[in-house]
Design a protein around this motif. Structure first.
Motif, PDB file in Angstrom:
ATOM      1  N   ASP A  65       7.612  -3.424   7.983  1.00 51.54           N
ATOM      2  CA  ASP A  65       7.443  -2.965   6.754  1.00 51.54           C
ATOM      3  C   ASP A  65       5.664  -3.268   6.790  1.00 51.54           C
ATOM      4  O   ASP A  65       5.252  -2.948   5.148  1.00 51.54           O
ATOM      5  N   SER A  85      -0.141  -7.580   5.306  1.00 48.03           N
ATOM      6  CA  SER A  85       0.792  -6.702   5.088  1.00 48.03           C
ATOM      7  C   SER A  85       0.229  -6.006   3.770  1.00 48.03           C
ATOM      8  O   SER A  85      -0.623  -6.097   3.222  1.00 48.03           O
ATOM      9  N   ASN A  87       0.481  -5.885   1.250  1.00 49.59           N
ATOM     10  CA  ASN A  87       0.611  -5.651  -0.504  1.00 49.59           C
ATOM     11  C   ASN A  87      -0.016  -5.101  -1.491  1.00 49.59           C
ATOM     12  O   ASN A  87      -0.185  -5.719  -2.630  1.00 49.59           O
ATOM     13  N   ASP A  91      -0.324   0.072  -1.538  1.00 51.75           N
ATOM     14  CA  ASP A  91      -0.037   0.191   0.049  1.00 51.75           C
ATOM     15  C   ASP A  91      -0.730  -0.667   0.969  1.00 51.75           C
ATOM     16  O   ASP A  91      -0.906  -0.372   2.158  1.00 51.75           O
ATOM     17  N   ASP A 116      -9.100  -7.449   0.748  1.00 46.67           N
ATOM     18  CA  ASP A 116      -8.241  -7.062  -0.204  1.00 46.67           C
ATOM     19  C   ASP A 116      -8.937  -6.541  -0.546  1.00 46.67           C
ATOM     20  O   ASP A 116     -10.004  -5.486  -0.910  1.00 46.67           O
TER      21      ASP A 116
END
Length: 180
Positions: A65, A85, A87, A91, A116
């Motif tokens: 994933d 990831s 998230n 994406d 982030d």
């Protein structure tokens, strides 16, 4: 002429460096020893000393994933651990982790981080910190603020006086003429 150009392009393609990384297979229990070399000139000589720094641990897990974890440790005490990831917005990969090492002056450095949609956000006791608020405001700044307030008050008084001295405004024109 075309043949010469094709030969030159082919020679350039063959001479270009080839970069690739192949992860160890999951079935393999064989340990691979990775080493990096570091060279530095000696202080009293023009010769260089090459120090081999072994990679003590290199654990990488890549999920289907897009999530991953990475743990690396070197023989000279550098440690990196991070996970991520997809998230984030659109994406994008959101990651967090920490790294540590010993600085040349002997100081132990440890940094925790998050990366982030708000960017890279490190946290460490060694990073500079803004002074706590309220902190003392310099006199020249206070003087400038007072000067700006006095200017604003004078402008407001002048506008009020101008409005008081004006007569009733004339009614709007009902005929339109050419611009003046």
């Amino acid at each position: 002429m075309k043949l010469v150009i094709i030969a030159v392009l082919a020679a350039a393609a063959v001479a270009a460096p080839q970069y690739s990384y192949s992860a160890p297979s999951e079935e393999s229990s064989e340990e691979v020893e990775v080493q990096y070399s570091y060279s530095a000139p000696l202080e009293d000589s023009s010769e260089e000393v090459i120090e081999i720094i072994p990679i003590v641990r290199d654990d990488r897990v890549h999920e289907d994933d897009g999530a991953y974890t990475l743990d690396v440790e070197t023989g000279n005490g550098i440690v990196l651990s991070q996970s991520g990831s997809p998230n984030g917005p659109d994406d994008s990969v959101v990651k967090s982790g920490h790294y540590s090492y010993t600085a040349p002056d002997g100081t132990f450095v440890e940094v925790k981080f998050v990366a982030d949609e708000n960017g890279f956000q490190p946290q460490s006791d060694l990073l500079p910190v803004a002074p706590a608020f309220p902190h003392p405001i310099p006199d020249f700044v206070l003087e400038q603020i007072a000067f700006a307030e006095a200017e604003d008050a004078a402008r407001a008084r002048a506008e009020l006086e101008a409005q008081d001295s004006e007569e009733e405004p004339a009614a709007p024109s009902t005929s339109y003429g050419s611009p003046q």
